[in-house]
Scaffold this active site. Structure first.
Site, mmCIF file in Angstrom:
data_model
loop_
_atom_site.group_PDB
_atom_site.id
_atom_site.type_symbol
_atom_site.label_atom_id
_atom_site.label_comp_id
_atom_site.label_asym_id
_atom_site.label_seq_id
_atom_site.Cartn_x
_atom_site.Cartn_y
_atom_site.Cartn_z
ATOM 1 N N GLY A 165 -30.961 -15.751 -11.340
ATOM 2 C CA GLY A 165 -29.728 -16.091 -11.085
ATOM 3 C C GLY A 165 -28.914 -15.082 -12.512
ATOM 4 O O GLY A 165 -29.340 -14.440 -13.063
ATOM 5 N N GLY B 18 -31.651 -13.234 -4.419
ATOM 6 C CA GLY B 18 -32.539 -14.627 -4.709
ATOM 7 C C GLY B 18 -31.699 -15.799 -4.852
ATOM 8 O O GLY B 18 -31.343 -16.545 -4.003
ATOM 9 N N CYS C 142 -46.002 -12.654 -10.654
ATOM 10 C CA CYS C 142 -45.953 -14.179 -10.526
ATOM 11 C C CYS C 142 -46.134 -14.827 -11.977
ATOM 12 O O CYS C 142 -47.201 -14.707 -12.443
ATOM 13 C CB CYS C 142 -46.693 -14.523 -9.438
ATOM 14 N N LYS D 82 -42.109 -14.113 2.024
ATOM 15 C CA LYS D 82 -42.720 -14.647 0.846
ATOM 16 C C LYS D 82 -44.190 -14.040 0.347
ATOM 17 O O LYS D 82 -45.041 -13.556 1.301
ATOM 18 C CB LYS D 82 -42.882 -16.015 1.090
HETATM 19 O O1 RRO Z 1 -44.216 -18.676 -6.096
HETATM 20 C C1 RRO Z 1 -43.953 -18.645 -7.194
HETATM 21 O O2 RRO Z 1 -44.040 -19.413 -8.136
HETATM 22 C C2 RRO Z 1 -43.147 -17.314 -7.828
HETATM 23 C C3 RRO Z 1 -43.757 -16.053 -7.611
HETATM 24 BR BR1 RRO Z 1 -45.216 -15.781 -6.482
HETATM 25 C C4 RRO Z 1 -43.167 -14.871 -8.186
HETATM 26 O O3 RRO Z 1 -43.312 -13.748 -7.968
HETATM 27 N N1 RRO Z 1 -41.622 -15.124 -8.745
HETATM 28 C C5 RRO Z 1 -41.277 -16.546 -8.922
HETATM 29 O O4 RRO Z 1 -40.590 -16.859 -9.704
HETATM 30 N N2 RRO Z 1 -42.122 -17.390 -8.698
#
Ligand code: RRO
Length: 312
Positions: free
Chosen positions: A220, A270, A129, A44
């Protein structure tokens, strides 16, 4: 048949592994990935300090994909350094760290720290992110990306990759490619979730996740054409020694095949991993193998990037 691939000198038994952010926050979750057919363990994205993440509900699935606003829940970078050592000893497969510092200097510090850990094979710097309120994705700011990649590359002694955001038009692809070609990371990962999407529950007349008024990153099947396009465009314009890892909407060996045809050297899964569980990796490997056999391909390199375009 040889499904093996190589990214910056790191050998993977086949091209399919987990995407960062799905069931890879805790050591137990990553041990499960280690026991699965995933060809690597991608951890993560982490920050300097541990984070609880955004209020729940923050993840939701429907028939076409998912929406998340996890908000970077993670145990803090030092824990992931320890996890990498444990995971490597147990599973002997490549371990990939993902870095998503809250500040510029945090990224530099975390990359430096991971560089010194022998059991980490690759580092993915997350420039995309979408879920931190008030903090735009750095991957859409070409100047800021240029500066960060330059400084991070300088302190990084491991193979380095960049996790890129998805929304580029052709002019923006060129601008980002210029930055990437200047610094020559070992790989790019395309794409992160489609940021600031919205899924609505018509029955309840309500949003499905709590943070940001229901807005979140879409994963998705919704993403597959955008993932294919990003992989293809970057394959066309990046220096050929920069490998591309494709992610977005993979549900089958055929989806894997398509991303490789577009130019990906490896792929990450994912949303379908969240939906189906650990079996997704083995199933997609078998389906990819069957398809390659049918098409008489003996290795990934034989069809990688060989997409035919319709000409006049
Ligand atoms: O943790 C998140 O909310 C998140 C991250 Br770091 C990311 O790179 N991509 C995403 O869809 N969620």
């Amino acid at each position: 048949m040889n499904l093996g691939i190589n990214i910056a000198g790191i050998e993977l038994a086949h091209p399919i592994f987990n995407a960062s952010g799905i069931l890879d926050e805790t050591l137990e979750e990553m041990e499960a990935i280690g026991r699965s057919e995933s060809s690597a363990i991608l951890m993560k994205s982490c920050t300097l300090e541990p984070r609880e993440g955004n209020p729940k509900p923050r993840y939701y699935e429907d028939e076409f994909g998912s929406i998340n606003s996890s908000g970077l829940p993670n145990k803090g970078y030092k824990e992931y350094g320890k996890y990498a050592t444990i995971l490597k000893a147990k599973f002997k497969k490549p371990v990939i760290a993902s870095v998503s510092g809250m500040k510029f200097d945090d990224n530099v510090r975390i990359v430096k720290f991971f560089s010194a850990i022998q059991e980490i094979d690759l580092i993915e710097l997350n420039l995309s992110c979408p879920n931190l309120e008030g903090r735009p994705q750095i991957g859409y700011d070409f100047e800021a990306s240029d500066k960060l990649i330059r400084v991070v590359k300088d302190v990084c002694s491991k193979p380095l990759g960049l996790k890129l955001p998805p929304y580029f038009d052709f002019a923006h692809f060129d601008m980002m490619a210029k930055v990437i070609n200047r610094h020559k990371p070992d790989f790019v990962t395309c794409i992160n979730s489609l940021g600031d999407g919205l899924i609505i529950d018509a029955e309840k007349e309500q949003t499905v996740i709590k943070p940001k008024g229901g807005f979140g990153g879409i994963g998705g099947l919704y993403c597959k054409p955008t993932a294919l396009a990003n992989v293809r465009r970057f394959y066309e314009i990046l220096d050929k020694d920069i490998k591309i890892i494709g992610v977005g909407g993979i549900n089958s060996g055929k989806d894997v095949f398509e991303l490789i045809l577009a130019g990906a050297s490896a792929v990450q899964i994912g949303t379908q991993f969240a939906k189906e569980g650990l079996n997704v990796f083995g199933r997609c490997v078998t389906e990819l193998q069957d398809l390659m056999k049918k098409k008489k391909y003996g290795s990934i390199d034989e069809f990688r990037g060989k997409l035919r375009v319709i000409s006049q």
